[in-house]
Scaffold this motif. Structure first.
Motif, mmCIF file in Angstrom:
data_model
loop_
_atom_site.group_PDB
_atom_site.id
_atom_site.type_symbol
_atom_site.label_atom_id
_atom_site.label_comp_id
_atom_site.label_asym_id
_atom_site.label_seq_id
_atom_site.Cartn_x
_atom_site.Cartn_y
_atom_site.Cartn_z
ATOM 1 N N SER A 32 0.831 -1.208 0.000
ATOM 2 C CA SER A 32 0.000 0.000 0.000
ATOM 3 C C SER A 32 0.864 1.255 0.000
ATOM 4 N N SER A 33 1.958 1.229 0.756
ATOM 5 C CA SER A 33 2.842 2.402 0.816
ATOM 6 C C SER A 33 3.518 2.663 -0.520
ATOM 7 N N LEU A 34 3.616 1.628 -1.357
ATOM 8 C CA LEU A 34 4.199 1.777 -2.690
ATOM 9 C C LEU A 34 3.164 2.274 -3.705
ATOM 10 N N GLY A 35 1.939 2.490 -3.236
ATOM 11 C CA GLY A 35 0.892 3.003 -4.118
ATOM 12 C C GLY A 35 0.153 1.934 -4.887
ATOM 13 N N LEU A 36 0.259 0.686 -4.440
ATOM 14 C CA LEU A 36 -0.416 -0.411 -5.127
ATOM 15 C C LEU A 36 -1.854 -0.541 -4.629
ATOM 16 N N LEU A 37 -2.761 -0.870 -5.539
ATOM 17 C CA LEU A 37 -4.172 -1.018 -5.182
ATOM 18 C C LEU A 37 -4.410 -2.226 -4.296
ATOM 19 N N ALA A 38 -3.707 -3.304 -4.588
ATOM 20 C CA ALA A 38 -3.942 -4.552 -3.874
ATOM 21 C C ALA A 38 -2.711 -5.429 -3.981
ATOM 22 N N CYS A 39 -2.588 -6.347 -3.033
ATOM 23 C CA CYS A 39 -1.486 -7.314 -3.048
ATOM 24 C C CYS A 39 -1.943 -8.562 -2.298
ATOM 25 N N ASP A 40 -1.880 -9.693 -2.960
ATOM 26 C CA ASP A 40 -2.163 -10.973 -2.323
ATOM 27 C C ASP A 40 -1.199 -12.003 -2.881
ATOM 28 N N TRP A 41 -1.115 -13.133 -2.241
ATOM 29 C CA TRP A 41 -0.159 -14.141 -2.685
ATOM 30 C C TRP A 41 -0.670 -15.530 -2.359
ATOM 31 N N LEU A 42 -0.091 -16.503 -3.077
ATOM 32 C CA LEU A 42 -0.500 -17.891 -2.931
ATOM 33 C C LEU A 42 0.636 -18.788 -3.386
ATOM 34 N N PRO A 43 0.571 -20.074 -3.064
ATOM 35 C CA PRO A 43 1.638 -20.979 -3.485
ATOM 36 C C PRO A 43 1.669 -21.125 -5.002
ATOM 37 N N VAL A 44 2.864 -21.253 -5.535
ATOM 38 C CA VAL A 44 3.014 -21.496 -6.967
ATOM 39 C C VAL A 44 2.595 -22.936 -7.265
ATOM 40 N N THR A 45 1.814 -23.090 -8.301
ATOM 41 C CA THR A 45 1.348 -24.418 -8.677
ATOM 42 C C THR A 45 1.084 -24.444 -10.179
ATOM 43 N N TYR A 46 0.607 -25.554 -10.655
ATOM 44 C CA TYR A 46 0.306 -25.719 -12.082
ATOM 45 C C TYR A 46 -1.110 -25.225 -12.362
ATOM 46 N N LEU A 47 -1.263 -24.433 -13.417
ATOM 47 C CA LEU A 47 -2.577 -23.876 -13.763
ATOM 48 C C LEU A 47 -3.361 -24.883 -14.610
ATOM 49 N N ASN A 48 -3.797 -25.929 -13.970
ATOM 50 C CA ASN A 48 -4.432 -27.015 -14.723
ATOM 51 C C ASN A 48 -5.765 -26.617 -15.341
ATOM 52 N N THR A 49 -6.551 -25.794 -14.641
ATOM 53 C CA THR A 49 -7.880 -25.441 -15.166
ATOM 54 C C THR A 49 -7.797 -24.459 -16.337
ATOM 55 N N GLU A 50 -6.681 -23.771 -16.483
ATOM 56 C CA GLU A 50 -6.521 -22.805 -17.574
ATOM 57 C C GLU A 50 -5.954 -23.434 -18.851
ATOM 58 N N LYS A 51 -5.422 -24.633 -18.743
ATOM 59 C CA LYS A 51 -4.708 -25.253 -19.861
ATOM 60 C C LYS A 51 -5.574 -25.409 -21.104
ATOM 61 N N ASP A 52 -6.749 -26.000 -20.961
ATOM 62 C CA ASP A 52 -7.593 -26.278 -22.131
ATOM 63 C C ASP A 52 -8.013 -24.983 -22.829
ATOM 64 N N TYR A 53 -8.359 -23.970 -22.034
ATOM 65 C CA TYR A 53 -8.761 -22.687 -22.621
ATOM 66 C C TYR A 53 -7.601 -22.073 -23.404
ATOM 67 N N PHE A 54 -6.413 -22.063 -22.805
ATOM 68 C CA PHE A 54 -5.260 -21.440 -23.460
ATOM 69 C C PHE A 54 -4.877 -22.213 -24.729
ATOM 70 N N ASP A 55 -4.867 -23.537 -24.640
ATOM 71 C CA ASP A 55 -4.522 -24.355 -25.810
ATOM 72 C C ASP A 55 -5.499 -24.103 -26.959
ATOM 73 N N ALA A 56 -6.787 -24.008 -26.655
ATOM 74 C CA ALA A 56 -7.792 -23.786 -27.698
ATOM 75 C C ALA A 56 -7.602 -22.416 -28.342
ATOM 76 N N TRP A 57 -7.288 -21.421 -27.534
ATOM 77 C CA TRP A 57 -7.069 -20.063 -28.041
ATOM 78 C C TRP A 57 -5.901 -20.043 -29.024
ATOM 79 N N ILE A 58 -4.810 -20.704 -28.649
ATOM 80 C CA ILE A 58 -3.628 -20.763 -29.526
ATOM 81 C C ILE A 58 -3.924 -21.591 -30.775
#
Length: 312
Positions: A17-43
């Motif tokens: 917030s002090s850096l002027g950012l609207l929001a900041c959250d974080w989570l563990p890095v993992t594989y984006l399995n649910t996005e794969k089919d959508y991205f592959d179809a788009w390409i």
């Protein structure tokens, strides 16, 4: 979380917030399995156009652990760029709002480096790497997973609190942090189709599917050759980028002007008349856009875009 863990979360969010950012959250890095089919179809449907880099390193786009050795945590930040003033001449070629000031890649990446330094020195020693459109990271997918918004029908991330006029940046680090409680944001588009209806080139070919080849932003920024003549007369005077699908979005009624000095436009920029744009020479271009994202298309690219608007 323990009191100490809660304090760590508070400190990091307070620093963001002090850096002027609207929001900041974080989570563990993992594989984006649910996005794969959508991205592959788009390409596979060629909707990336000439952006061949989108079809490379697909494995890294879906798994950031392949981008950064030892990656454990990804922090996602939002940076407001909504201006308090827009171009004065309603007949002048229209510049996308995000390009008014200093190139956001530099501004946001610097803030992410400062956030990394804070975590390394005040929380726990770590190695990290910031990303701002500079590597194959599916930023909107991660922001959505972090609970910072939902993916709208125009494929942009939309925040309940802030609308969609913001940049997304990521910081990947090699330590685990206490993870804040993330609350998934449900789709709030409802039956609204304003963005789809307003797109002059019909680039939003289905809900949350944008065919880049028809998108004005792609045509005026990413495309290196001649613009698509089939789209002539459909740009609604957009010369670099396009905000139409965001301008009509009801959630952007919540947008508030940013307070980032780096995003303030050159004093002359918003005053340019239609004639000023059409007669712009290279010295004026360099003066106005020295540190701007408009340098991406360059003087010749801008001239190409202006000519296309004139022909339309």
């Amino acid at each position: 979380m323990t009191p100490d863990q809660n304090e760590t979360v508070r400190k990091i969010k307070e620093k963001a917030s002090s850096l002027g950012l609207l929001a900041c959250d974080w989570l563990p890095v993992t594989y984006l399995n649910t996005e794969k089919d959508y991205f592959d179809a788009w390409i596979n449907n060629g909707m990336n156009g000439e952006m061949e880099y989108m079809s490379r390193n697909t494995d890294k786009r879906l798994d950031p652990r392949l981008l950064f050795e030892g990656a454990k945590t990804i922090l996602i930040v939002l940076q407001n760029y909504y201006p308090d003033k827009v171009q004065e001449d309603k007949n002048a070629p229209v510049l996308s709002k995000y390009a008014y000031g200093t190139d956001y890649h530099f501004v946001l990446k610097d803030k992410l480096r400062q956030l990394h330094t804070f975590i390394r020195e005040e929380i726990e020693p770590c190695t990290g790497r910031p990303f701002v459109d500079s590597a194959p990271v599916l930023e909107r997918a991660w922001a959505n997973r972090a609970g910072l918004g939902w993916i709208g029908k125009n494929s942009n991330l939309i925040s309940l609190e802030h609308g969609s006029f913001f940049f997304i940046g990521e910081l990947i680090i090699d330590i685990e942090l206490p993870y804040p409680e993330l609350k998934p944001v449900h789709d709030h588009c409802g039956k609204c189709t304003k963005c789809i209806d307003a797109c002059p080139t019909k680039a939003i070919v289905a809900e949350r599917v944008v065919d880049a080849r028809k998108c004005i932003s792609y045509q005026t920024i990413e495309l290196r050759g001649e613009l698509d003549e089939q789209l002539s007369g459909q740009f609604e005077n957009r010369v670099f980028g396009c905000d139409i699908c965001q301008d009509v979005c009801p959630w952007n009624l919540k947008s508030q002007p940013h307070n980032e000095t780096n995003f303030q436009p050159h004093p002359k920029l918003l005053q340019l008349s239609k004639n000023d744009w059409e007669t712009m020479d290279k010295p004026l271009f360099n003066e106005l856009f020295r540190n701007s994202a408009v340098k991406r298309t360059g003087f010749n690219g801008l001239q190409r875009n202006l000519k296309f608007l004139g022909n339309g």
